[in-house]
Design a protein around this motif. Sequence first.
Motif, PDB file in Angstrom:
ATOM      1  N   GLY A   1       0.800  -1.220   0.000  1.00  0.00           N
ATOM      2  CA  GLY A   1       0.000   0.000   0.000  1.00  0.00           C
ATOM      3  C   GLY A   1       0.830   1.265   0.000  1.00  0.00           C
ATOM      4  O   GLY A   1       1.041   1.881   1.051  1.00  0.00           O
ATOM      5  N   PRO A   2       1.333   1.706  -1.173  1.00  0.00           N
ATOM      6  CA  PRO A   2       2.117   2.946  -1.232  1.00  0.00           C
ATOM      7  C   PRO A   2       1.255   4.158  -0.886  1.00  0.00           C
ATOM      8  O   PRO A   2       0.075   4.215  -1.225  1.00  0.00           O
ATOM      9  N   SER A   3       1.860   5.124  -0.229  1.00  0.00           N
ATOM     10  CA  SER A   3       1.132   6.321   0.191  1.00  0.00           C
ATOM     11  C   SER A   3       0.905   7.258  -0.988  1.00  0.00           C
ATOM     12  O   SER A   3       1.856   7.816  -1.545  1.00  0.00           O
ATOM     13  N   GLN A   4      -0.346   7.454  -1.337  1.00  0.00           N
ATOM     14  CA  GLN A   4      -0.693   8.382  -2.419  1.00  0.00           C
ATOM     15  C   GLN A   4      -0.323   9.815  -2.051  1.00  0.00           C
ATOM     16  O   GLN A   4      -0.025  10.642  -2.919  1.00  0.00           O
ATOM     17  N   LEU A   5      -0.320  10.115  -0.753  1.00  0.00           N
ATOM     18  CA  LEU A   5      -0.062  11.481  -0.302  1.00  0.00           C
ATOM     19  C   LEU A   5       1.395  11.886  -0.493  1.00  0.00           C
ATOM     20  O   LEU A   5       1.694  13.066  -0.654  1.00  0.00           O
ATOM     21  N   GLU A   6       2.291  10.922  -0.472  1.00  0.00           N
ATOM     22  CA  GLU A   6       3.712  11.207  -0.700  1.00  0.00           C
ATOM     23  C   GLU A   6       4.098  11.086  -2.168  1.00  0.00           C
ATOM     24  O   GLU A   6       5.206  11.477  -2.541  1.00  0.00           O
ATOM     25  N   LEU A   7       3.199  10.555  -3.020  1.00  0.00           N
ATOM     26  CA  LEU A   7       3.617  10.221  -4.383  1.00  0.00           C
ATOM     27  C   LEU A   7       2.851  10.947  -5.487  1.00  0.00           C
ATOM     28  O   LEU A   7       3.451  11.599  -6.327  1.00  0.00           O
ATOM     29  N   MET A   8       1.514  10.848  -5.509  1.00  0.00           N
ATOM     30  CA  MET A   8       0.782  11.333  -6.683  1.00  0.00           C
ATOM     31  C   MET A   8      -0.460  12.155  -6.385  1.00  0.00           C
ATOM     32  O   MET A   8      -1.080  12.665  -7.303  1.00  0.00           O
ATOM     33  N   ASP A   9      -0.866  12.246  -5.130  1.00  0.00           N
ATOM     34  CA  ASP A   9      -2.082  13.002  -4.809  1.00  0.00           C
ATOM     35  C   ASP A   9      -1.687  14.200  -3.936  1.00  0.00           C
ATOM     36  O   ASP A   9      -1.754  14.155  -2.706  1.00  0.00           O
ATOM     37  N   TYR A  10      -1.277  15.253  -4.591  1.00  0.00           N
ATOM     38  CA  TYR A  10      -0.726  16.439  -3.919  1.00  0.00           C
ATOM     39  C   TYR A  10      -1.834  17.221  -3.211  1.00  0.00           C
ATOM     40  O   TYR A  10      -2.844  17.587  -3.816  1.00  0.00           O
ATOM     41  N   LYS A  11      -1.627  17.478  -1.927  1.00  0.00           N
ATOM     42  CA  LYS A  11      -2.597  18.206  -1.116  1.00  0.00           C
ATOM     43  C   LYS A  11      -1.884  19.365  -0.409  1.00  0.00           C
ATOM     44  O   LYS A  11      -1.385  19.231   0.714  1.00  0.00           O
ATOM     45  N   PRO A  12      -1.810  20.535  -1.041  1.00  0.00           N
ATOM     46  CA  PRO A  12      -1.040  21.660  -0.475  1.00  0.00           C
ATOM     47  C   PRO A  12      -1.564  22.146   0.866  1.00  0.00           C
ATOM     48  O   PRO A  12      -0.793  22.670   1.678  1.00  0.00           O
ATOM     49  N   LYS A  13      -2.859  21.980   1.149  1.00  0.00           N
ATOM     50  CA  LYS A  13      -3.407  22.486   2.407  1.00  0.00           C
ATOM     51  C   LYS A  13      -2.974  21.668   3.623  1.00  0.00           C
ATOM     52  O   LYS A  13      -3.195  22.095   4.762  1.00  0.00           O
ATOM     53  N   LEU A  14      -2.359  20.514   3.372  1.00  0.00           N
ATOM     54  CA  LEU A  14      -1.916  19.708   4.506  1.00  0.00           C
ATOM     55  C   LEU A  14      -0.829  20.406   5.311  1.00  0.00           C
ATOM     56  O   LEU A  14      -0.675  20.152   6.511  1.00  0.00           O
ATOM     57  N   LYS A  15      -0.089  21.290   4.665  1.00  0.00           N
ATOM     58  CA  LYS A  15       0.896  22.061   5.430  1.00  0.00           C
ATOM     59  C   LYS A  15       0.204  22.936   6.463  1.00  0.00           C
ATOM     60  O   LYS A  15       0.687  23.111   7.579  1.00  0.00           O
ATOM     61  N   GLU A  16      -0.926  23.475   6.078  1.00  0.00           N
ATOM     62  CA  GLU A  16      -1.711  24.319   6.986  1.00  0.00           C
ATOM     63  C   GLU A  16      -2.369  23.479   8.083  1.00  0.00           C
ATOM     64  O   GLU A  16      -2.477  23.910   9.241  1.00  0.00           O
ATOM     65  N   TYR A  17      -2.803  22.258   7.715  1.00  0.00           N
ATOM     66  CA  TYR A  17      -3.512  21.401   8.665  1.00  0.00           C
ATOM     67  C   TYR A  17      -2.572  20.576   9.543  1.00  0.00           C
ATOM     68  O   TYR A  17      -3.021  19.925  10.489  1.00  0.00           O
ATOM     69  N   HIS A  18      -1.292  20.574   9.241  1.00  0.00           N
ATOM     70  CA  HIS A  18      -0.330  19.700   9.920  1.00  0.00           C
ATOM     71  C   HIS A  18      -0.418  19.836  11.439  1.00  0.00           C
ATOM     72  O   HIS A  18      -0.379  20.952  11.993  1.00  0.00           O
TER      73      HIS A  18
END
Length: 488
Positions: free
Chosen positions: A72-89
């Motif tokens: 199960g490769p992480s889509q979040l680290e590879l191909m599904d870019y979510k710029p707002k995660l920096k704000e939600y971190h």
Amino acid sequence: MESELSSLAFDSRRAFLKHSAIGTVALAQLLGTQRRASAAPQDPVASPAVSNHQAHSAPMAKRVIYLFQSGGPSQLELMDYKPKLKEYHGSELPESIRNGQRLTGMTSGQKSFPVVAPKFQFQQVGSNGAWFSELLPHTGAMADDLCIVRSMNTEAINHDPAITFMQTGSQQPGRPSLGSWLSYGLGSEAEDLPAFVVMISHGTGKDANQGLLDRLWGSGFLPSSHQGVKFRSGSEPVLYLSDPPGMPRSLRRGMLDQISKLNALEFHREQDPEILSRIEQYEMAFKMQMSVPDLTDVSDESESTLKMYGPDVLKPGTYAANCLLARRMVERGVRFVQLYHRGWDNHGSLPSNIPKQCQDIDQPQAALVQDLKQRGLLDDTIVIWGGEFGRTVYSQGSLQDDYGRDHHGRCFSMWMAGGGFRPGALIGQTDDYGYNITEQPVHIHDLHATLLHCLGLDHEKLTYRYQGRDFRLTDVHGKLVAELVRAS
């Protein structure tokens, strides 16, 4: 031989009822092969490849290479870019987003679900502006050749049912694998290699110990001649294939002829189709004694080709070496090649492990697509990349620098190339957390239905009767996803 067979009487009414025209035709073909082989033991003539089904429509592809990323490769680290995660971190995942999702035993006891932003940078690539991680520069460079799906989904949340689901269309063991369905439905183009071959590589990340059971490439209730043949690394790719020292090939040929005659007598007595499979498998093993050494000897590959696949290409058992062998197999008519690459189960230390996994795969898989393309094979070869599910946006355990992610089946990413899939397509969207699908969901059954369509098969018509029911890969589900398919 014919007089021996004609003298046999059916020993019971049950045996008579079991007699079938299909079995008779198959036996006649196999016995014809035996007679020709006996006449020329040094140069056995292979029987013509026979399909069990005719294509239901004009196929866009003839064969498949499936690059399965086990764990199960992480889509979040590879191909599904979510710029707002920096704000939600570091913030708590809202209940409105999690929405009562079923959790695995690894995180079901957590009192907190902190959002963790990926540590890696993304950039837009290709004419459609697809976002790819810095960890996959070679794969990202071929974005215009890829059909990227960011809205894959599955009900399974644990590895065994999830991998079984992806490979067989069911979470329960016992169904035929995807490669077996294609072998059954389309037959084989290869005279001296199996229709379905499996190879396994071990990732350099520390989590490469996940088990892979042989039933994942098994034939289930289909005849066993359709099961995958596992190729190993090293000097003996297929176990028990080589003759004992000193045995001449002519002696092996004569032995097989006599065994086949005995099996033919048994088939006419019992009408068990597995006996035909046994005859066929013995014949294939005999042919593979000559074809496998030639297949695995890559000394005829150019220096530029070897360099394209990367520094590990000459190390047997690596992902790079297996990608090159996959290309050599489809050139020789193998219908379905499955590469399993282990090591993606990053419950912890994801930032440390995933770069190693990406280094294993990035250059070789891009080289494979490019190699197929420049040889004119990509148009009718489907290449599939993906795992059994994705990973959660929240951290497993407490938030830390070397974080991990749990299993996530609600949305994950895959890509396809060649063979009828639409190049440069971006299918599906997920929410700002990368947690739920917001546009164009694609279920596993839908992917299977679309894959079969590209191969000229209707997923509702490719069936096999077992225990009084017509079974199919997609069970009673699945639909063609037209957006994935290139215009004809």
